[in-house]
Design a protein around this motif. Structure first.
Motif, short mmCIF file in Angstrom:
data_model
loop_
_atom_site.label_atom_id
_atom_site.label_comp_id
_atom_site.label_asym_id
_atom_site.label_seq_id
_atom_site.Cartn_x
_atom_site.Cartn_y
_atom_site.Cartn_z
N GLU A 102 0.82 -1.20 0.00
CA GLU A 102 0.00 0.00 0.00
C GLU A 102 0.86 1.26 0.00
O GLU A 102 0.56 2.24 -0.68
N LEU A 103 1.93 1.24 0.76
CA LEU A 103 2.85 2.39 0.78
C LEU A 103 3.47 2.59 -0.60
O LEU A 103 3.60 3.71 -1.09
N ARG A 104 3.86 1.50 -1.22
CA ARG A 104 4.44 1.59 -2.56
C ARG A 104 3.42 2.12 -3.57
O ARG A 104 3.74 2.94 -4.44
N ARG A 105 2.17 1.62 -3.45
CA ARG A 105 1.12 2.02 -4.39
C ARG A 105 0.86 3.52 -4.31
O ARG A 105 0.52 4.16 -5.32
N ASN A 106 1.00 4.09 -3.13
CA ASN A 106 0.77 5.51 -2.94
C ASN A 106 2.07 6.33 -2.93
O ASN A 106 2.05 7.52 -2.62
#
Length: 448
Positions: A396-400
């Motif tokens: 999720e951190l990577r996606r954002n």
């Protein structure tokens, strides 16, 4: 024997052998100061101040003993004796404290013995070399040389002492158990000033022996300055602990949250090569990033499920309240600025107080707290959902990354977790569809 005990034995043995070797070399090459009563007087002053050392950083003790050490060193050199031998012998008396005897400890006194003898001996050697050709009486131009020699000797004393303590603590306890030392420039600067004063007192005593009793008042003033600094730092830490306890008392789900965010912020900062002072500001910002939550109604904090627009707006307002609550606390000004921007987005969106400027990238420190806060929110159980897996949180951190979160900060967190080998969050809740359902909504923005 446990690993910790083994490491303690290695450090204690190594340091004590170094101390013994320095003493033997000093005795072989030097002449012991005379009269003995004068050496003993300085030795007592040095030992008393060492016994009353105070903690100025995590496991870093400091005293004003550099003052009598430099006074004695200058007196010894100008009287034709060895400052290296005289100071090393003085330092050999300082390590053993009553607590060591009561608790039958060997690690502390043996380690301190080697550390102090090495520091004092190195400072004495500087004085022996720089003041070797100086003769009485001390004239105006000689005073400049005494000041220069005392300054360099105090610097050597401080740096050798600091590095040996650092090596010992990190070897025995590990870097993860050591709060990074901050404001070391000011700490060393205070020691340098005391060293110069001590050296000048030495030049005075050699020419005016009647001034000897007065120098102990100067030593007392130096000691009080160190104690005052230590008490100030203790008061600052106590203030922060009070805020954390108040937050935890209001919301069971955030119990431990601030400490974890502080830890994640720290390991990210270490990956990005932050200095000790930068890491301290980062840690303090992480500890106070939720202070505004004290103004949010408890039922809203503990609500299960998604917040409606009005509730969400009320929660958003807490970022501004951090500054209002802590605006008058001088030592928290930089941490408050960092904390107030931790809901800002990397692309300039988001919200916050003075730390947020719409359309502009927030500070790197604010970005770090934002990533640490989001990671802990996803990997710990909250009132509105269960904990998710670490892998899901990183994804999720990577996606954002690049929009809400700073890409470099996300990478730094991932590298730090790999290095530590630590795993957080649920062990099984990794189904993507379930995870998205439980975390639906503005998962990052509703974590507060």
């Amino acid at each position: 024997m446990s690993n910790t005990r083994t490491r303690k034995a290695i450090i204690a043995t190594s340091y004590s052998l170094v101390g013994v070797a320095i003493l033997i070399a000093a005795i072989y090459f030097g002449v012991f100061p005379q009269p003995l009563w004068l050496w003993a007087l300085f030795a007592v002053a040095f030992t008393v101040l060492e016994l009353n050392s105070v903690e100025v950083n995590d496991r870093l003790l400091q005293s004003s003993s550099v003052m009598p050490a430099l006074t004695a060193g200058v007196v010894f050199v100008l009287s034709g004796y060895s400052a290296t031998l005289g100071l090393a012998a003085m330092a050999a008396l300082g390590p053993l404290v009553p607590a060591d005897i009561r608790q039958k400890r060997l690690f502390q006194p043996l380690t301190n013995f080697g550390q102090l003898v090495a520091s004092a001996g190195a400072a004495g050697l500087v004085l022996d070399v720089m003041l070797a050709d100086l003769a009485l009486p001390v004239t105006g131009s000689d005073v400049i040389l005494v000041v220069a020699a005392s300054l360099l000797a105090a610097l050597v004393y401080s740096l050798v002492n600091w590095q040996l303590v650092r090596i010992a603590v990190r070897t025995v306890y590990g870097p993860r158990q050591l709060v990074p030392w901050s404001h070391m420039t000011g700490t060393i600067g205070r020691l340098l000033l005391m060293g110069v004063v001590g050296g000048l007192l030495g030049a005075l005593v050699v020419q005016e022996p009647a001034a000897l009793p007065l120098i102990f008042f100067v030593y007392a003033i130096g000691h009080m300055s160190v104690v005052s600094y230590a008490r100030l730092r203790e008061a600052e830490e106590a203030t922060l602990r009070g805020f954390v306890k108040a937050l935890e008392a209001k919301d069971l789900y955030t119990r431990g949250h601030t400490e974890r965010v502080a830890y994640f912020s720290r390991i990210i900062g270490e990956q990005l090569a932050f200095s000790g002072t930068q890491l301290q500001n980062l840690r303090w910002a992480a500890l106070i990033h939720d202070v505004g939550k004290l103004a949010v109604p408890g039922d809203l904090i503990r609500k299960k499920g998604k917040l409606d627009p009005d509730e969400y707006a009320e929660v958003m307002a807490h970022a501004h309240l951090v500054e209002e609550i802590l605006a008058e606390v001088d030592f928290l000004q930089r941490p408050v600025e960092i904390a107030s921007g931790h809901h800002s987005h990397y692309d300039g969106n988001g919200y916050g107080g003075s730390g947020h400027q719409p359309g502009k990238q927030p500070s790197l420190e604010s970005c770090i707290v934002a990533v640490a806060d989001a990671f802990d929110a996803m990997t710990s159980t909250r009132s509105y959902r269960m904990a998710l897996t670490q892998a899901y949180a990183i994804d999720e951190l990577r996606r954002n990354s690049g929009s809400q979160f700073h890409p470099v900060v996300v990478d730094a967190l991932e590298k730090a977790l790999v290095q530590t080998g630590e795993i957080y969050g649920s062990a099984h809740l990794s189904d993507e569809a379930v995870a998205r359902h439980l975390a639906e909504g503005d998962v990052f923005d509703v974590t507060f």
